[in-house]
Design an enzyme around this catalytic site. Structure first.
Site, short mmCIF file in Angstrom:
data_model
loop_
_atom_site.label_atom_id
_atom_site.label_comp_id
_atom_site.label_asym_id
_atom_site.label_seq_id
_atom_site.Cartn_x
_atom_site.Cartn_y
_atom_site.Cartn_z
N SER A 36 39.11 40.38 36.09
CA SER A 36 39.83 39.54 37.04
C SER A 36 41.25 39.23 36.57
CB SER A 36 39.02 38.26 37.29
OG SER A 36 39.55 37.51 38.35
N ASP A 86 45.36 38.69 42.09
CA ASP A 86 45.04 38.83 40.68
C ASP A 86 44.59 40.27 40.42
OD1 ASP A 86 42.61 38.68 41.94
OD2 ASP A 86 41.65 37.47 40.40
N ASP A 132 41.84 41.91 40.17
CA ASP A 132 40.84 42.58 41.01
C ASP A 132 40.97 42.19 42.47
OD1 ASP A 132 39.86 40.00 40.64
OD2 ASP A 132 37.77 40.63 40.66
N ASP A 177 40.60 39.57 44.27
CA ASP A 177 39.65 38.73 45.00
C ASP A 177 40.18 37.31 45.20
OD1 ASP A 177 39.40 37.72 42.42
OD2 ASP A 177 37.20 37.72 42.43
#
Length: 449
Positions: A102, A243, A245, A247
């Site tokens: 992340s 960010d 990833d 999400d």
């Protein structure tokens, strides 16, 4: 035993240090394959990753373990976490796996799972998988040689995801005349900015040149001030920060002011209530969300349901209560009508729809929520002792709560992914916020380090 592996967002740690090793990833593939294999049909697993160099290591190890257990693996390459959730549903897979840490730096990585419906696995299932990984007594029930799995690469995964995202945006609406700056954090969404251009927007890209080592490096949702400067320089209407990833989403208005997840949730909740589409007039958020958001919902005839930190717990509460909007202050935003997990690009489209409908500057639209002063401070700890077992911490906490007298909040919690204790203080008086945060952090440093 299993709690040594999974935190609030899957397995995470520094690469080549337990538990983020190739050996653990191989056993994770074997364990997941063993758990999800049932019946005689072929089983599908979707594996996506972000842009970290180490992603190749864990992708190969997981694939080997899964194929050994008779699972067919479909590798989609660098892909946002929510895209893997979508593709797991879309391709009727049994399991989705994301290799990502992340917002963490490149030297970290992680592994998280989605079930066939695109939801993150419950704690109990993660624990069963973790126990198989850690136990030296695990006996793998390998299939016969002709029944081992195969690995495939899916070349059109990005296109499928973009079509799905655009479906969430009104068909009769365009982004003509909108100029935005998009910061992809040199992460999984680095190649997806053209989606906004296809809808008519002018897009200035930053953080879109990953090299395996620069993910989240002074870019993305943890560095919105840099994005804010660029928005002002470009005379853009807004900035969008993802960010690693993709999400989560943090937004910057045309003046360079940062809008966190609480402000975005307030805007989206107000829009849905105005259109009579917010189920039960309920918004789901975590204990970290600002008191102002809770008061805003009450003042507008709605309610705020709080959950523990972690978008998985927000989603669980949304499913249980029938809510369609939820999220976290950190920028995880869940629109249940379209998605089963936090999705930064999807959230951006929902916000852009509001911006187009209202035809007003974002700085004006975001003025509906005035946040209370709030400060979050991290304290590194050697081990995560329960706070209630440390008398000095309990005494300091009670004293601060008494002094706030109901006009503020204090929250102590451990990070689910790092060896960190977090102190959050919120109050109407910013000087008290600074004072109490410093006092409590000092007590934690003295007694937990």
């Amino acid at each position: 035993m299993s709690k040594r592996l999974f935190g609030t967002d899957g397995l995470r740690g520094q690469v080549n240090i337990f538990p983020m090793t190739a050996e653990v990833a191989l056993r994770m593939g074997l364990a997941a394959g063993s758990y999800f294999r049932n019946g005689k049909q072929r089983h599908k697993v979707i594996i996506g990753k972000d842009t970290r160099l180490s992603g190749y290591v864990f992708e190969s190890a997981l694939t080997s373990g899964l194929c050994a257990m008779g699972m067919d693996v479909f590798q989609v390459g660098p892909m946002p976490t929510p895209a893997v959730s979508f593709l797991t549903r879309n391709m009727r897979a049994d399991l989705g796996i994301v290799i990502s840490a992340s917002h963490n730096p490149f030297m970290d990585n992680g592994i998280k799972f989605f079930d066939s419906s695109g939801h993150k696995l419950p704690d109990a299932v993660e624990d069963e998988i973790a126990d198989m990984v850690l136990s030296q007594d695990t006996q793998w029930d390998y299939p016969q040689a002709e029944k081992v799995g195969r690995a495939y690469k899916i070349e059109d995964a990005r296109g499928r995801y973009i079509v799905y995202l655009k479906y969430s945006f009104p068909q009769d609406m365009t982004l003509n005349g909108v100029k935005l700056v998009l910061d992809c954090a040199n992460g999984a969404a680095y190649s997806l900015g053209h989606m906004f251009e296809e809808l008519g927007a002018e897009v200035v890209r930053i953080g879109d040149k990953p090299n395996g080592l620069n993910i989240n490096d002074k870019c993305g949702s943890l560095y919105p001030d840099i994005l804010g400067q660029r928005v002002v320089e470009e005379h853009a209407d807004l900035g969008l920060a993802l960010d690693g990833d993709a999400d989560r989403l943090i937004v910057v208005d045309e003046k360079g002011q940062v809008l966190d997840g609480d402000v975005i949730m307030a805007m989206c909740a107000a829009d849905l209530m105005e259109r009579g589409k917010l189920n039960h007039n309920m918004l789901v958020a975590t204990v970290m969300s600002n008191m102002a958001l809770e008061n805003f919902m009450k003042e507008n005839g709605g309610s705020l349901l709080r959950t523990p930190v972690g978008d998985r717990y927000v989603v669980e509460a949304m499913r249980r209560e029938g809510a369609i909007l939820g999220g976290e202050q950190s920028g995880h935003l869940i629109f249940k009508e379209f998605s089963t997990t936090g999705d930064g690009l999807l959230a951006a489209l929902q916000l852009l729809r509001i911006l187009c409908v209202k035809n007003r500057p974002l700085s004006e639209l975001s003025g509906l929520l005035e946040l209370y002063p709030q400060k979050l401070q991290n304290v590194h700890v050697k081990r995560k002792r329960p706070f209630e077992e440390v008398p000095a911490v309990q005494d300091a906490l009670k004293q601060v709560e008494q002094e706030l007298a109901g006009k503020g909040r204090v929250l102590l919690r451990y990070s689910g992914t790092e060896s960190v204790a977090r102190v959050m203080v919120e109050a109407e008086d910013s000087s008290k916020v600074e004072l109490y945060t410093s006092e409590l952090a000092g007590v934690l440093e003295e007694h937990l380090r």
